[in-house]
Each structure stands twice: as C-alpha cells, then as structure tokens.
Design an enzyme around this catalytic site. Structure first.
Site, mmCIF file in Angstrom:
data_model
loop_
_atom_site.group_PDB
_atom_site.id
_atom_site.type_symbol
_atom_site.label_atom_id
_atom_site.label_comp_id
_atom_site.label_asym_id
_atom_site.label_seq_id
_atom_site.Cartn_x
_atom_site.Cartn_y
_atom_site.Cartn_z
ATOM 1 N N ASP A 86 14.238 1.353 -5.557
ATOM 2 C CA ASP A 86 14.056 -0.033 -5.816
ATOM 3 C C ASP A 86 12.502 -0.360 -6.180
ATOM 4 O O ASP A 86 12.449 -1.121 -6.896
ATOM 5 C CB ASP A 86 14.435 -1.007 -4.667
ATOM 6 C CG ASP A 86 15.988 -0.830 -4.283
ATOM 7 O OD1 ASP A 86 16.903 -0.717 -5.205
ATOM 8 O OD2 ASP A 86 16.147 -0.786 -3.020
ATOM 9 N N ASP A 105 15.286 -2.370 -0.813
ATOM 10 C CA ASP A 105 14.905 -1.481 0.612
ATOM 11 C C ASP A 105 14.561 0.088 0.098
ATOM 12 O O ASP A 105 13.937 0.609 0.866
ATOM 13 C CB ASP A 105 16.156 -1.553 1.217
ATOM 14 C CG ASP A 105 17.199 -0.595 1.274
ATOM 15 O OD1 ASP A 105 17.516 -0.940 0.158
ATOM 16 O OD2 ASP A 105 17.648 0.321 2.025
ATOM 17 N N ASP A 137 19.595 -5.832 -4.424
ATOM 18 C CA ASP A 137 20.060 -4.670 -4.105
ATOM 19 C C ASP A 137 21.151 -4.707 -3.416
ATOM 20 O O ASP A 137 21.515 -5.466 -2.364
ATOM 21 C CB ASP A 137 18.980 -3.728 -3.681
ATOM 22 C CG ASP A 137 19.541 -2.321 -2.982
ATOM 23 O OD1 ASP A 137 20.197 -1.595 -3.964
ATOM 24 O OD2 ASP A 137 19.284 -2.068 -1.906
HETATM 25 P P1 ADP Z 1 22.380 2.556 -4.650
HETATM 26 O O1 ADP Z 1 21.719 1.908 -5.653
HETATM 27 O O2 ADP Z 1 23.625 1.676 -4.219
HETATM 28 O O3 ADP Z 1 21.588 2.616 -3.386
HETATM 29 P P2 ADP Z 1 22.462 5.397 -5.278
HETATM 30 O O4 ADP Z 1 21.583 5.173 -6.708
HETATM 31 O O5 ADP Z 1 21.832 6.010 -4.396
HETATM 32 O O6 ADP Z 1 23.135 3.991 -4.764
HETATM 33 O O7 ADP Z 1 23.841 6.241 -5.556
HETATM 34 C C1 ADP Z 1 24.747 5.768 -6.627
HETATM 35 C C2 ADP Z 1 26.039 6.405 -6.351
HETATM 36 O O8 ADP Z 1 26.141 7.736 -6.764
HETATM 37 C C3 ADP Z 1 26.405 6.232 -5.020
HETATM 38 O O9 ADP Z 1 27.305 5.178 -4.934
HETATM 39 C C4 ADP Z 1 27.502 7.660 -5.277
HETATM 40 O O10 ADP Z 1 28.860 7.363 -5.567
HETATM 41 C C5 ADP Z 1 26.614 8.688 -5.779
HETATM 42 N N1 ADP Z 1 26.033 9.256 -4.873
HETATM 43 C C6 ADP Z 1 24.632 9.775 -5.028
HETATM 44 N N2 ADP Z 1 24.197 10.756 -4.302
HETATM 45 C C7 ADP Z 1 25.246 11.172 -3.431
HETATM 46 C C8 ADP Z 1 25.453 11.944 -2.442
HETATM 47 N N3 ADP Z 1 24.519 12.784 -1.862
HETATM 48 N N4 ADP Z 1 26.871 12.009 -1.847
HETATM 49 C C9 ADP Z 1 27.849 11.073 -2.286
HETATM 50 N N5 ADP Z 1 27.594 10.283 -3.211
HETATM 51 C C10 ADP Z 1 26.482 10.357 -3.798
HETATM 52 MG MG MG Z 2 19.515 0.350 -1.270
#
Ligand code: ADP
Ligand code: MG
Length: 289
Positions: free
Chosen positions: A238, A234, A38
């Site tokens: 995931d 984490d 991740d």
């Molecule tokens: P990751 O898999 O990298 O942990 P997430 O699935 O949580 O990421 O989020 C994916 C994308 O969605 C982020 O990179 C962002 O662009 C957008 N995003 C999701 N929630 C938010 C939020 N509350 N504020 C801003 N952007 C968000």
């Molecule tokens: Mg993560």
C-alpha cells in the site's frame, strides 16, 4: 490555516489517536472527495482463517495439505500463515520456491512443480479449474478468498479463507457518505470476493485483482478525473499508493513502510478514525475563515 487552528486540530486528533504528521494533512483532509480503503487488514481485521476446503476427485486431503504446506512454509504472506495453521507444518519443504507477487507462489515437491494461488495464476500456469468452478463461485459469492493448489497433472484442491470485517467498517462508510465522500475499496483479491464484501459495506467503487505495483496507478487515475483522493492502508504494497494519494492514512498496527509513507497515522487501527480526521479537519478549516 492559522497556526492556532492547526494546533487545536492536531491536539484534537491526538486525543483520538490520530497523528497528523504535518499541517497540510489537515487542510487536504478537509477537501477529500473520495477515500480508497485497502481491503485486507484495513476494512477486515487481517487475520485470515481457513474455513473450508475442497479436495479434487482422485486426490486426498493429505496430499493437498502436504503440497500446500511445502510451498507456504517459505512464505510470510498472511494467507500462507492461515493455510499452515490448518495443514500443520510441512513434512517436506518445496525446492526452488518462488513468490509470485500478488498472485501466489510455486515450488517443486517430489520432482513436480506445485502452483498455489489465485485464479489468474492457475490459468497462466495451465491448471484447469473447471471441475471446481461451481465450488469456487459459491465460496467467493460468500466473500471467501479461494486459494487453489495445482500441479502439472491438474488441480489438487482449494482452500477457502475468511477474514472478518472490522466492526466499525460499515459505520465508517455510512458516515463518509453522509459527509459527501465517495468510498472505494482496493485489493489484490479476486473480483467476486471483493464485490461481495463491497456489497455488504455499501462501497461505491470496487478495484479488484490489483497487482501490488498497481495500487498507486489506481490512485493516479482517480486524481486524473479531478478527484481529491485519500488512501487508507496497512501493507507494504500500500505504501506507494499512500504516497501518491492527496492524503495517505496508515493503520497504526500496519507495517512500518505504510506508516512512514502516510500523512496521517491512525494509532487505534480503527477505520472510523478516517471520519474523525475529516471531521476535525473540516472544523479546523472553518475556524480559519
Ligand atoms: P491484498 O492486496 O488484498 O493485501 P495481495 O496482493 O497480498 O493481497 O495478494 C493478492 C492475492 O494473491 C491473494 O488474494 C491470493 O489469492 C494470492 N496470493 C498471494 N500470495 C499468496 C500466498 N502466499 N498464498 C496464497 N495466495 C497468495
Ligand atoms: Mg492489506
């Protein structure tokens, strides 16, 4: 594996803060041929910070901050925390807040709908991004995550967010390559940002723009190619992928759901301990023959 070899392997793991939850975790780790990491919180430290922002023509920074804070005040997403740290607390909170999993969030401020999040969400909401396409491209090319803020009237601005790569991530990937293990990175983040981070780290396979529910599917696809897949993560999103993988590794500082879903817990939260785990596992299996 003989009980004695497993006991020794488990003990060696414990010394590095590597918790093998069961004997098969050791045997499976020895046989992995691809490991998926991740991005956020695993290869990076997971403490995002706003490092840049762009205000749309005809708009003000105050307006951008107020609208972004109003929506993010409802969210616990790490990016929301980063944005609020920059904007300060919301003067007014958005009404009708809705979280859009893996893409962003929306809410109503002063009777107008505000949309905040990634490019896909903006496009779906009909917010035109062309006036900031150059800025976004430059920022993403530097590995920043771009969060757009839009309204029906159009784009209000964007925040560029950086999350530092963990000090041992590069060495981890090199060491896996030396052990003939391929490395993939999976993220809900956009492709240009993901590609930039992947290039810096020498990652073989980039899985970007993956929705939270899609991570386990990506594991399944690699398994369908006959690969034995390790997954390191984490976050809450995931957990299904950690369960689906042949070996799930949870970052110790991660969420409880990730830890519960994993076969191995890395108590030091150091991605290099994936290499240590594989090395111990291979040594353990050799002792059995
Ligand atoms: P990751 O898999 O990298 O942990 P997430 O699935 O949580 O990421 O989020 C994916 C994308 O969605 C982020 O990179 C962002 O662009 C957008 N995003 C999701 N929630 C938010 C939020 N509350 N504020 C801003 N952007 C968000
Ligand atoms: Mg993560």
């Amino acid at each position: 594996a003989t009980p004695m070899a497993i006991m020794i392997g488990t003990g060696m793991g414990a010394k590095h803060g590597i918790l093998f939850k069961h004997a098969e975790a050791i045997e499976q780790s020895a046989r992995l041929d691809v490991v998926i990491f991740d991005k956020t919180g695993t290869l990076t430290v997971g403490r995002p910070e706003v490092v840049d922002l762009v205000v749309a023509p005809g708009r003000t920074k105050e307006e951008l901050f107020a609208l972004a804070a109003a929506v993010e005040a409802h969210s616990e997403h790490p990016l929301a925390v980063a944005i609020l740290a920059r904007t300060g607390p919301a003067p007014v909170r958005a009404e009708g807040f809705t979280n859009i999993d893996g893409q962003g969030a929306t809410g109503t401020v002063g009777g107008q709908r505000v949309v905040l999040g990634n490019r896909i969400l903006m496009t779906q909401s009909g917010v035109d991004l062309t006036q900031m396409a150059d800025a976004a491209e430059r920022l993403q090319g530097a590995g920043r995550t771009v969060v757009y803020v839009g309204q029906e009237r159009g784009l209000v601005g964007l925040f560029a967010i950086a999350d530092a790569i963990r000090p041992s991530s590069l060495a981890t990937i090199k060491a896996l390559h030396q052990r003939s293990v391929k490395v993939a990175m999976i993220t809900g983040d956009n492709r240009p940002t993901a590609e930039r981070v992947a290039m810096e780290l020498g990652i073989d396979i980039v899985l970007a723009d993956v929705l939270p529910g899609g991570k386990a599917d990506e594991v399944r696809k690699l398994q369908a190619q006959g690969r034995r897949v390790g997954m390191v993560g984490d976050g809450v999103n995931d957990a299904p992928a950690l369960t689906q993988a042949d070996v799930g590794f949870a970052i110790g500082a991660g969420t409880d759901v990730a830890i519960d879903s994993a076969d191995i817990v890395l108590m030091r939260s150091d991605p290099y301990d994936v290499v240590q785990a594989i090395t111990i596992a291979r040594g353990t299996l050799r002792k059995m023959h």
